[in-house]
Design an enzyme around this catalytic site. Structure first.
Site, mmCIF file in Angstrom:
data_model
loop_
_atom_site.group_PDB
_atom_site.id
_atom_site.type_symbol
_atom_site.label_atom_id
_atom_site.label_comp_id
_atom_site.label_asym_id
_atom_site.label_seq_id
_atom_site.Cartn_x
_atom_site.Cartn_y
_atom_site.Cartn_z
ATOM 1 N N ALA A 99 -9.425 3.607 -2.882
ATOM 2 C CA ALA A 99 -8.416 4.134 -1.956
ATOM 3 C C ALA A 99 -7.488 3.040 -1.419
ATOM 4 C CB ALA A 99 -9.104 4.834 -0.782
ATOM 5 N N ASP A 100 -7.778 1.777 -1.755
ATOM 6 C CA ASP A 100 -6.986 0.668 -1.236
ATOM 7 C C ASP A 100 -5.608 0.627 -1.913
ATOM 8 O OD1 ASP A 100 -7.267 -2.092 0.361
ATOM 9 O OD2 ASP A 100 -6.166 -2.458 -1.508
ATOM 10 N N ILE A 101 -4.558 0.647 -1.107
ATOM 11 C CA ILE A 101 -3.193 0.701 -1.646
ATOM 12 C C ILE A 101 -2.852 -0.574 -2.411
ATOM 13 C CG2 ILE A 101 -0.755 0.796 -1.005
ATOM 14 C CD1 ILE A 101 -1.607 2.629 1.336
#
Length: 287
Positions: free
Chosen positions: A241-243
């Site tokens: 989920a880390d951009i």
């Protein structure tokens, strides 16, 4: 008291200093290859200075600020923080046979260094949620300089008991949101009241730690994964989920849009058991 510490290469200390210099709370001198580290050892707080003497392939460090009473414990903690006991040669060789080959060649010998303080690491994960990096560092610096303490020009995070006694208004005055203020104080109370021990988490599996922390208000999967990486040094984390990770993969594979989770899982099929290194090197690739 001072010692010379030699470790197996590769180990790029200049890359360590480069990364740490982005945090305005830390004392880093890249030209002198020097770093001051705040260590909390039982009831004593000390500042240890590390100077890089060697090269990436033959790393060597000059360490000062130790004393006889804490020497052994301090060296154990420094080894843990700076990953001096992790042979990066094997990690590097693993990734030379993957899609990340050129990324690992470009950042040869770069370790992912842990946060200096376990409670500080968890707090930082919470403070940095949904903020751009610059403001996240600014907010963290305000917090530590207001409620922490300084020794020899080096800042220490406040202890859980100190934070547990704060009010939401205390943190709102620093531009914390009301919700984030509640999270920080609530987690500090869990620790101060011995409902949770960060040291004891070291003995648990990633899944067990996740199940314990996820119950706390303000802690989601992203926070747990970042704490596992930079608080506890777990080596097989892949925070999809880390951009930043998504953007790095988009650039690496020349995609028109950010990859789906299914794509991300497919890309990573050859990266286990070193997913944390893959994640960290991918972040570095777009910095």
């Amino acid at each position: 008291m001072e010692i010379i510490k030699e470790i197996a290469g590769p180990y790029n200390f200049d890359a360590v200093l480069s990364r740490l210099s982005s945090d305005p709370l830390l004392w880093v001198n890249r030209e002198r290859r020097m770093l001051k580290v705040p260590l909390k050892l039982h009831n004593e707080s000390i500042v240890v200075t590390i100077t890089g003497l060697g090269t990436t392939n033959k790393p060597k460090f000059h360490i000062t600020g130790l004393n006889e009473a804490t020497n052994e414990e301090a060296l154990v903690r420094l080894t843990e923080i700076f990953r001096w006991n992790i042979p990066l040669a094997g990690v590097h060789q693993h990734f030379l046979k993957t899609d990340l080959r050129h990324v690992f060649l470009a950042h040869y010998g770069t370790p992912f260094v842990l946060d200096f303080d376990l409670f500080g690491s968890l707090l930082k994960c919470i403070v940095h949620q949904q903020l751009n990096m610059k403001f996240a560092y600014t907010l963290t610096m305000r917090f530590v300089q207001k409620f922490g303490y300084e020794i020899d020009g080096v800042w220490f995070y406040p202890d859980p008991a100190t934070v547990a006694d704060l009010t939401i208004e205390d943190l709102r005055a620093l531009q914390f949101s009301g919700r984030k203020s509640e999270y920080v104080i609530g987690i500090a109370k869990e620790l101060a009241e011995k409902q949770l021990s960060l040291l004891q988490l070291k003995e648990l599996s990633d899944r067990e730690i996740h199940d314990k922390l996820i119950k706390l208000k303000g802690i989601g999967p992203w926070t747990v994964q970042n704490f596992l990486m930079f608080g506890l040094g777990r080596e097989n984390l892949y925070p999809m989920a880390d951009i930043g990770l998504q953007n790095a993969l988009k650039q690496l594979y020349q995609l028109d849009k950010k990859p789906s989770y299914e794509q991300m899982e497919l890309y990573a099929k050859d990266w286990t058991p070193y997913l944390s290194y893959a994640t960290y090197y991918l972040w570095r690739s777009i910095e």
